[in-house]
Structures are given as structure tokens and as C-alpha cells.
Design a protein around this motif. Structure first.
Motif, PDB file in Angstrom:
ATOM      1  N   ARG A 118       0.842  -1.185   0.000  1.00 48.40           N
ATOM      2  CA  ARG A 118       0.000   0.000   0.000  1.00 48.40           C
ATOM      3  C   ARG A 118       0.882   1.240   0.000  1.00 48.40           C
ATOM      4  O   ARG A 118       1.912   1.275   0.682  1.00 48.40           O
ATOM      5  N   ARG A 119       0.486   2.245  -0.766  1.00 47.85           N
ATOM      6  CA  ARG A 119       1.249   3.498  -0.784  1.00 47.85           C
ATOM      7  C   ARG A 119       0.300   4.677  -0.689  1.00 47.85           C
ATOM      8  O   ARG A 119      -0.823   4.654  -1.186  1.00 47.85           O
ATOM      9  N   ILE A 120       0.764   5.712  -0.017  1.00 46.56           N
ATOM     10  CA  ILE A 120      -0.020   6.918   0.196  1.00 46.56           C
ATOM     11  C   ILE A 120       0.785   8.113  -0.303  1.00 46.56           C
ATOM     12  O   ILE A 120       1.981   8.247  -0.002  1.00 46.56           O
ATOM     13  N   LYS A 121       0.130   8.994  -1.054  1.00 43.25           N
ATOM     14  CA  LYS A 121       0.755  10.219  -1.553  1.00 43.25           C
ATOM     15  C   LYS A 121       0.080  11.403  -0.862  1.00 43.25           C
ATOM     16  O   LYS A 121      -1.147  11.482  -0.832  1.00 43.25           O
ATOM     17  N   ILE A 122       0.880  12.293  -0.300  1.00 40.82           N
ATOM     18  CA  ILE A 122       0.337  13.444   0.421  1.00 40.82           C
ATOM     19  C   ILE A 122       0.960  14.735  -0.123  1.00 40.82           C
ATOM     20  O   ILE A 122       2.174  14.914  -0.075  1.00 40.82           O
ATOM     21  N   TRP A 123       0.121  15.627  -0.626  1.00 39.07           N
ATOM     22  CA  TRP A 123       0.573  16.933  -1.109  1.00 39.07           C
ATOM     23  C   TRP A 123       0.313  17.974  -0.032  1.00 39.07           C
ATOM     24  O   TRP A 123      -0.638  17.866   0.745  1.00 39.07           O
ATOM     25  N   GLY A 124       1.151  19.002   0.002  1.00 39.28           N
ATOM     26  CA  GLY A 124       0.921  20.078   0.952  1.00 39.28           C
ATOM     27  C   GLY A 124       2.043  21.089   0.960  1.00 39.28           C
ATOM     28  O   GLY A 124       2.737  21.280  -0.049  1.00 39.28           O
ATOM     29  N   THR A 125       2.200  21.723   2.091  1.00 38.50           N
ATOM     30  CA  THR A 125       3.298  22.671   2.290  1.00 38.50           C
ATOM     31  C   THR A 125       4.004  22.280   3.588  1.00 38.50           C
ATOM     32  O   THR A 125       3.422  21.625   4.459  1.00 38.50           O
ATOM     33  N   ALA A 126       5.255  22.694   3.693  1.00 39.61           N
ATOM     34  CA  ALA A 126       6.031  22.355   4.884  1.00 39.61           C
ATOM     35  C   ALA A 126       6.881  23.537   5.305  1.00 39.61           C
ATOM     36  O   ALA A 126       7.196  24.410   4.493  1.00 39.61           O
ATOM     37  N   GLN A 150      16.033  19.980  14.331  1.00 40.23           N
ATOM     38  CA  GLN A 150      14.937  20.910  14.093  1.00 40.23           C
ATOM     39  C   GLN A 150      13.672  20.080  13.905  1.00 40.23           C
ATOM     40  O   GLN A 150      13.696  18.860  14.013  1.00 40.23           O
ATOM     41  N   VAL A 151      12.578  20.751  13.640  1.00 39.02           N
ATOM     42  CA  VAL A 151      11.303  20.071  13.381  1.00 39.02           C
ATOM     43  C   VAL A 151      10.792  20.498  12.017  1.00 39.02           C
ATOM     44  O   VAL A 151      10.983  21.650  11.595  1.00 39.02           O
ATOM     45  N   ILE A 152      10.170  19.577  11.308  1.00 34.47           N
ATOM     46  CA  ILE A 152       9.478  19.913  10.068  1.00 34.47           C
ATOM     47  C   ILE A 152       7.996  19.678  10.280  1.00 34.47           C
ATOM     48  O   ILE A 152       7.579  18.585  10.695  1.00 34.47           O
ATOM     49  N   LEU A 153       7.213  20.720  10.041  1.00 35.07           N
ATOM     50  CA  LEU A 153       5.759  20.633  10.116  1.00 35.07           C
ATOM     51  C   LEU A 153       5.201  20.641   8.696  1.00 35.07           C
ATOM     52  O   LEU A 153       5.591  21.465   7.872  1.00 35.07           O
ATOM     53  N   PHE A 154       4.283  19.720   8.446  1.00 35.45           N
ATOM     54  CA  PHE A 154       3.726  19.528   7.107  1.00 35.45           C
ATOM     55  C   PHE A 154       2.222  19.774   7.173  1.00 35.45           C
ATOM     56  O   PHE A 154       1.511  19.128   7.946  1.00 35.45           O
ATOM     57  N   THR A 155       1.722  20.693   6.348  1.00 37.81           N
ATOM     58  CA  THR A 155       0.297  20.985   6.278  1.00 37.81           C
ATOM     59  C   THR A 155      -0.293  20.262   5.074  1.00 37.81           C
ATOM     60  O   THR A 155       0.158  20.459   3.939  1.00 37.81           O
ATOM     61  N   VAL A 156      -1.278  19.431   5.318  1.00 36.92           N
ATOM     62  CA  VAL A 156      -1.873  18.591   4.276  1.00 36.92           C
ATOM     63  C   VAL A 156      -2.830  19.411   3.411  1.00 36.92           C
ATOM     64  O   VAL A 156      -3.721  20.092   3.924  1.00 36.92           O
ATOM     65  N   SER A 157      -2.651  19.298   2.093  1.00 36.58           N
ATOM     66  CA  SER A 157      -3.586  19.901   1.141  1.00 36.58           C
ATOM     67  C   SER A 157      -4.492  18.846   0.519  1.00 36.58           C
ATOM     68  O   SER A 157      -5.686  19.079   0.316  1.00 36.58           O
ATOM     69  N   ALA A 158      -3.921  17.686   0.189  1.00 32.80           N
ATOM     70  CA  ALA A 158      -4.681  16.595  -0.419  1.00 32.80           C
ATOM     71  C   ALA A 158      -3.881  15.314  -0.295  1.00 32.80           C
ATOM     72  O   ALA A 158      -2.655  15.353  -0.188  1.00 32.80           O
ATOM     73  N   TRP A 159      -4.585  14.172  -0.306  1.00 27.71           N
ATOM     74  CA  TRP A 159      -3.875  12.893  -0.292  1.00 27.71           C
ATOM     75  C   TRP A 159      -4.670  11.843  -1.044  1.00 27.71           C
ATOM     76  O   TRP A 159      -5.876  11.961  -1.215  1.00 27.71           O
ATOM     77  N   ASP A 160      -3.938  10.832  -1.497  1.00 29.80           N
ATOM     78  CA  ASP A 160      -4.547   9.761  -2.272  1.00 29.80           C
ATOM     79  C   ASP A 160      -3.802   8.465  -1.995  1.00 29.80           C
ATOM     80  O   ASP A 160      -2.607   8.474  -1.718  1.00 29.80           O
ATOM     81  N   ALA A 161      -4.524   7.351  -2.086  1.00 36.58           N
ATOM     82  CA  ALA A 161      -3.930   6.025  -1.938  1.00 36.58           C
ATOM     83  C   ALA A 161      -3.845   5.362  -3.297  1.00 36.58           C
ATOM     84  O   ALA A 161      -4.800   5.408  -4.070  1.00 36.58           O
ATOM     85  N   ASN A 162      -2.701   4.777  -3.601  1.00 39.27           N
ATOM     86  CA  ASN A 162      -2.506   4.081  -4.873  1.00 39.27           C
ATOM     87  C   ASN A 162      -2.885   2.611  -4.770  1.00 39.27           C
ATOM     88  O   ASN A 162      -2.903   2.033  -3.689  1.00 39.27           O
ATOM     89  N   CYS A 163      -3.120   2.021  -5.920  1.00 42.79           N
ATOM     90  CA  CYS A 163      -3.382   0.588  -5.972  1.00 42.79           C
ATOM     91  C   CYS A 163      -2.069  -0.169  -5.710  1.00 42.79           C
ATOM     92  O   CYS A 163      -0.984   0.388  -5.858  1.00 42.79           O
ATOM     93  N   PRO A 164      -2.166  -1.468  -5.339  1.00 40.70           N
ATOM     94  CA  PRO A 164      -0.962  -2.229  -4.998  1.00 40.70           C
ATOM     95  C   PRO A 164      -0.180  -2.759  -6.197  1.00 40.70           C
ATOM     96  O   PRO A 164       0.865  -3.387  -6.015  1.00 40.70           O
ATOM     97  N   GLN A 165      -0.675  -2.480  -7.384  1.00 37.73           N
ATOM     98  CA  GLN A 165      -0.035  -3.037  -8.578  1.00 37.73           C
ATOM     99  C   GLN A 165       1.449  -2.667  -8.654  1.00 37.73           C
ATOM    100  O   GLN A 165       1.821  -1.521  -8.461  1.00 37.73           O
ATOM    101  N   HIS A 166       2.279  -3.671  -8.896  1.00 36.35           N
ATOM    102  CA  HIS A 166       3.730  -3.526  -9.085  1.00 36.35           C
ATOM    103  C   HIS A 166       4.515  -3.210  -7.819  1.00 36.35           C
ATOM    104  O   HIS A 166       5.721  -2.970  -7.888  1.00 36.35           O
ATOM    105  N   ILE A 167       3.862  -3.193  -6.641  1.00 37.17           N
ATOM    106  CA  ILE A 167       4.603  -2.988  -5.395  1.00 37.17           C
ATOM    107  C   ILE A 167       5.146  -4.343  -4.941  1.00 37.17           C
ATOM    108  O   ILE A 167       4.375  -5.253  -4.664  1.00 37.17           O
TER     109      ILE A 167
END
Length: 201
Positions: A118-126, A150-167
Motif C-alpha cells: 500500500r502506498r499513500i501520496k500526500i501533497w501540501g506545504t512544509a 529541528q522540526v518539520i511541520l507539514f500541512t496537508v492539502s490533499a492525499w490519495d492512496a494508490n493501488c498495490p499493482q507492481h509494489i
């Protein structure tokens, strides 16, 4: 953006989808709600189980860069439904991701679970947060032997889950070791029981 997926489905992307016959299916997905824009309970569970993630950034010249970040499960924390955070440990001190984020806050997280394919893609700003010891203490994994930088803070704009094909399916060494240890213990118990039965017989 009209739809959350517009963060990735630019006009150029949609034109290629149209040309290749996939635009209709994605348009239907968009109209039905499409991608999530906040962290759901299922996503939180997935995120906090990861021991390895990839952070993508790009500099002012739009040159992309991908940086691996890892730690014990839970090192990447869900702070709220819109915010993720992790302690950035001292490393090779190139500071490429930090410099990129100073120029361009847009960022992307790629999370992959090989065992469950399973893979998850998350777009946003940091953004980078320096000198906040309280925040470091809140996000630092307990008893983890690393030096916080230091710390990195990530603000989520959108996310999607991919299919398992080829993983490819791969497993954590610790999970494999635990499974083998349980198997060996079971074999030892069965051998002991067999030896006892032979002695009795």
C-alpha cells in the motif's frame, strides 16, 4: 482548485488523461468527492505505523529533491487533521530540504508499506521550525538514539492512496525475526513433546 486532485491533475495532466482515455473515470471520481483534504482515522493509523518516509521538495529554480526520513514507528506524527510533524535528526548537514523549503514551501510526502503493498501520496506545504525545544520534546520518539536538529511541520492539502499493482512485497527485518522466533519456539515445544512421548512409550 475546483477539486482536491487539481493539485496534481493540472490542465496538462488532464489533457494527457483525455488523450489516453482515463479522463472520464477521473472526472467521475472528482465529482463524487475525490481525494481527501484532511487526515482520516485510517490515514492516521497508517502514518503512525511507518518507519520510513520520503519528503519531496523543490527549490526556487523548480529543481526537485527527495529526502528519506526514518525512525521508529510513530516518528511521523499526526498533530491534527491538517498537520503532520517530525523531528529532523542531525545527518550529513547538507540542508537541501531546509533550503528548498525556505525558497518554496510546497512539499510532498510518499509513504509505502511493502508488507501490505500500500502506498499513500500526500501533497501540501512544509516549514522548518528551529529552536522550539517543547515541540521537539513532543515529537521526539522516546528512547530513540538520535540528535534532534529541528522540526518539520507539514500541512496537508490533499492525499490519495494508490493501488498495490507492481509494489514488491517486502517485510521488516524485525517482523521476520519475530515470526522465525515464534516458529523456532513452536518447533522446540513440539520436539520436547515428541521426546516425552517416546520416553513414555
Amino acid at each position: 482548485m475546483t477539486y482536491a486532485s487539481d493539485i496534481a491533475f493540472t490542465p496538462a495532466v488532464k489533457a494527457i488523461q483525455e488523450r489516453n482515455g482515463s479522463r472520464r473515470a477521473y472526472a467521475k471520481l472528482e465529482r463524487s468527492g475525490g481525494w481527501h483534504t484532511d487526515v482520516t482515522p485510517d490515514l492516521k493509523t497508517f502514518i503512525e505505523a511507518q518507519t520510513s518516509v520520503f519528503l519531496a521538495t523543490a527549490n526556487a529554480e523548480k529543481q526537485p529533491y527527495i529526502q528519506h526520513r526514518g525512525g521508529p514507528a510513530g516518528f511521523l506524527k499526526v498533530i491534527d487533521v491538517q498537520t503532520l510533524g517530525f523531528v529532523d535528526y542531525a545527518g550529513n548537514r547538507q540542508f537541501i530540504s531546509s533550503g528548498n523549503l525556505a525558497d518554496n514551501p510546497k512539499a510532498y510526502l510518499f509513504l509505502i508499506d511493502y508488507a501490505h503493498r500500500r502506498r499513500i501520496k500526500i501533497w501540501g506545504t512544509a516549514r522548518v521550525v528551529e529552536g522550539d525545544e517543547e515541540l521537539v520534546a513532543d515529537l521526539m520518539p522516546p528512547d530513540y538514539k538520535a540528535r534532534a536538529e529541528q522540526v518539520i511541520l507539514f500541512t496537508v492539502s490533499a492525499w490519495d492512496a494508490n493501488c498495490p499493482q507492481h509494489i514488491p512485497q517486502r517485510f521488516e527485518a524485525s517482523s521476520v525475526a519475530a515470526t522465525l522466533a515464534a516458529r523456532d519456539a513452536r518447533i522446540a515445544a513440539l520436539e520436547a513433546e515428541l521426546a516425552r512421548l517416546k520416553a513414555v512409550g
